[in-house]
Motif scaffolding. Sequence first.
Motif, PDB file in Angstrom:
ATOM      1  N   VAL A 254       4.911   8.093   9.235  1.00 50.77           N
ATOM      2  CA  VAL A 254       4.011   6.952   9.389  1.00 50.77           C
ATOM      3  C   VAL A 254       3.564   6.856  10.846  1.00 50.77           C
ATOM      4  CG1 VAL A 254       3.687   4.488   9.006  1.00 50.77           C
ATOM      5  CG2 VAL A 254       5.318   5.752   7.590  1.00 50.77           C
TER       6      VAL A 254
ATOM      7  N   THR B 146      -2.066  12.399   2.072  1.00 51.16           N
ATOM      8  CA  THR B 146      -2.414  11.546   3.214  1.00 51.16           C
ATOM      9  C   THR B 146      -2.989  10.206   2.759  1.00 51.16           C
ATOM     10  OG1 THR B 146      -4.658  12.466   3.407  1.00 51.16           O
ATOM     11  CG2 THR B 146      -2.896  13.585   4.647  1.00 51.16           C
ATOM     12  N   HIS B 147      -2.865   9.216   3.634  1.00 49.78           N
ATOM     13  CA  HIS B 147      -3.298   7.850   3.308  1.00 49.78           C
ATOM     14  C   HIS B 147      -3.615   7.142   4.622  1.00 49.78           C
ATOM     15  CE1 HIS B 147      -2.998   3.657   1.910  1.00 49.78           C
ATOM     16  NE2 HIS B 147      -3.016   4.111   0.668  1.00 49.78           N
ATOM     17  N   ASN B 148      -4.746   6.420   4.672  1.00 53.81           N
ATOM     18  CA  ASN B 148      -5.057   5.679   5.899  1.00 53.81           C
ATOM     19  C   ASN B 148      -4.712   4.196   5.757  1.00 53.81           C
ATOM     20  OD1 ASN B 148      -7.190   4.269   4.657  1.00 53.81           O
ATOM     21  ND2 ASN B 148      -8.768   5.629   5.452  1.00 53.81           N
TER      22      ASN B 148
ATOM     23  N   TYR C 254       1.179   8.820   6.285  1.00 57.79           N
ATOM     24  CA  TYR C 254       0.525   7.508   6.225  1.00 57.79           C
ATOM     25  C   TYR C 254       0.102   7.142   7.645  1.00 57.79           C
ATOM     26  CZ  TYR C 254      -0.152   2.576   4.877  1.00 57.79           C
ATOM     27  OH  TYR C 254      -0.685   1.342   4.621  1.00 57.79           O
ATOM     28  N   ASP C 255      -1.199   6.932   7.838  1.00 58.01           N
ATOM     29  CA  ASP C 255      -1.722   6.564   9.160  1.00 58.01           C
ATOM     30  C   ASP C 255      -2.185   5.120   9.130  1.00 58.01           C
ATOM     31  OD1 ASP C 255      -2.824   6.539  11.715  1.00 58.01           O
ATOM     32  OD2 ASP C 255      -3.639   8.554  11.514  1.00 58.01           O
TER      33      ASP C 255
ATOM     34  N   SER D 128       0.829  -1.211   0.000  1.00 63.95           N
ATOM     35  CA  SER D 128       0.000   0.000   0.000  1.00 63.95           C
ATOM     36  C   SER D 128       0.859   1.256   0.000  1.00 63.95           C
ATOM     37  CB  SER D 128      -0.957   0.005   1.198  1.00 63.95           C
ATOM     38  OG  SER D 128      -0.257  -0.106   2.425  1.00 63.95           O
ATOM     39  N   LEU D 129       2.032   1.201   0.635  1.00 62.31           N
ATOM     40  CA  LEU D 129       2.932   2.359   0.638  1.00 62.31           C
ATOM     41  C   LEU D 129       3.454   2.641  -0.770  1.00 62.31           C
ATOM     42  CD1 LEU D 129       4.497   4.514   2.303  1.00 62.31           C
ATOM     43  CD2 LEU D 129       6.389   2.884   2.384  1.00 62.31           C
TER      44      LEU D 129
ATOM     45  N   PHE E 196       1.084   4.478  -2.666  1.00 66.18           N
ATOM     46  CA  PHE E 196       0.911   5.839  -2.161  1.00 66.18           C
ATOM     47  C   PHE E 196       2.028   6.781  -2.592  1.00 66.18           C
ATOM     48  CE2 PHE E 196       1.284   8.554   1.919  1.00 66.18           C
ATOM     49  CZ  PHE E 196       0.448   9.554   1.419  1.00 66.18           C
TER      50      PHE E 196
END
Length: 247
Positions: free
Chosen positions: A175, A226-228, A204-205, A111-112, A115
Motif C-alpha cells: 500500500v 493494482t488499485h488506485n 494499492y495506491d 475499498s480494500l 479489491f
Amino acid sequence: MNTYGILGYPLGHSFSKKYFEEKFTELNIEAEFLNFELPSIQGLPNTLKETKNLKGFCVTIPYKEEVIQFLDEIDPLAKKLGAVNSVQIIKNGDETKLKGFNTDIFGFQESLKEFIGENRPKALILGTGGASKAVAGGLEDLGIEYKFVSRSAKENQFTYEQLTQEIMENYKLIVNCSPLGTFPKDDTCPNLPYQHLSEEHFLYDLVYNPAETLFMKKGAEQGAKTHNGLKMLHLQAEKNWEIWNEL
C-alpha cells in the motif's frame, strides 16, 4: 450559503473540490467548496476566521497530524490513529468548536475489501505519514499483518534498501501512502525492487491522480493486481458529508 473546503499543500492534484461541487449540483443546494492551500498550517486560524458559514473541511497531505493542535475535540478513533482528515465545525451561539474525525480508515477498508476479496496477505505500508496511520488501523481491523517501509531506519519497520526478494515474496499486499507519483510529479514512484513482484501481489495506491501511477504500472508489468485511491476518496468524502451535516 454554507461553505466547505479542503486543507492541504499543495492542492493542484485534489479532486475534492470537483467532487463536492458536483454533489451540490446533484442535490440542488446552494453551497461552495474552497481550497485552503496553506504553505504553513499556522495560517489556519486566520483562514477559518475569514471564512464565513464554514461547516466543515477535509484535511490532506501534509496536515493530517499537525491539524490536531487546533482542534477542541477529537473523535476516539481519530485520537487512537493519531491522524485527522475531516473537521466538523460546531457552532453554539457565539462559540465555535472544531472536532476532528478520521474517515480515511472507512474509505480505505471498504475499498480494500472490494479489491482483495477473501485474501488476507501480509502487507507493506509505504510511508509513515498521517494516511499510513489510517491504513494501519484498517489492516488491523481486517486481521492483516503489516510492516511500515520508510526511508529512515526505525524499530520494527523496513527501509527501502532492506527489501529483499524474500521480503517481497512474503508480503503480497503493498500500500503506497506516500505522495510519490502524484500529479504533476507522476514520473516518480516508491523505490521498490519491482522485479520481485508477481501475479500474486496486490498493489494499492492511495494516489488517485493520475488514475494509473508509475507504482501501479511497474506492478502491472510483473502481473500484479493494482488499485488506485479514487474509490477510497469517494467513500471518505461521503462520510465527511454525513459528519459535516450530521445526517
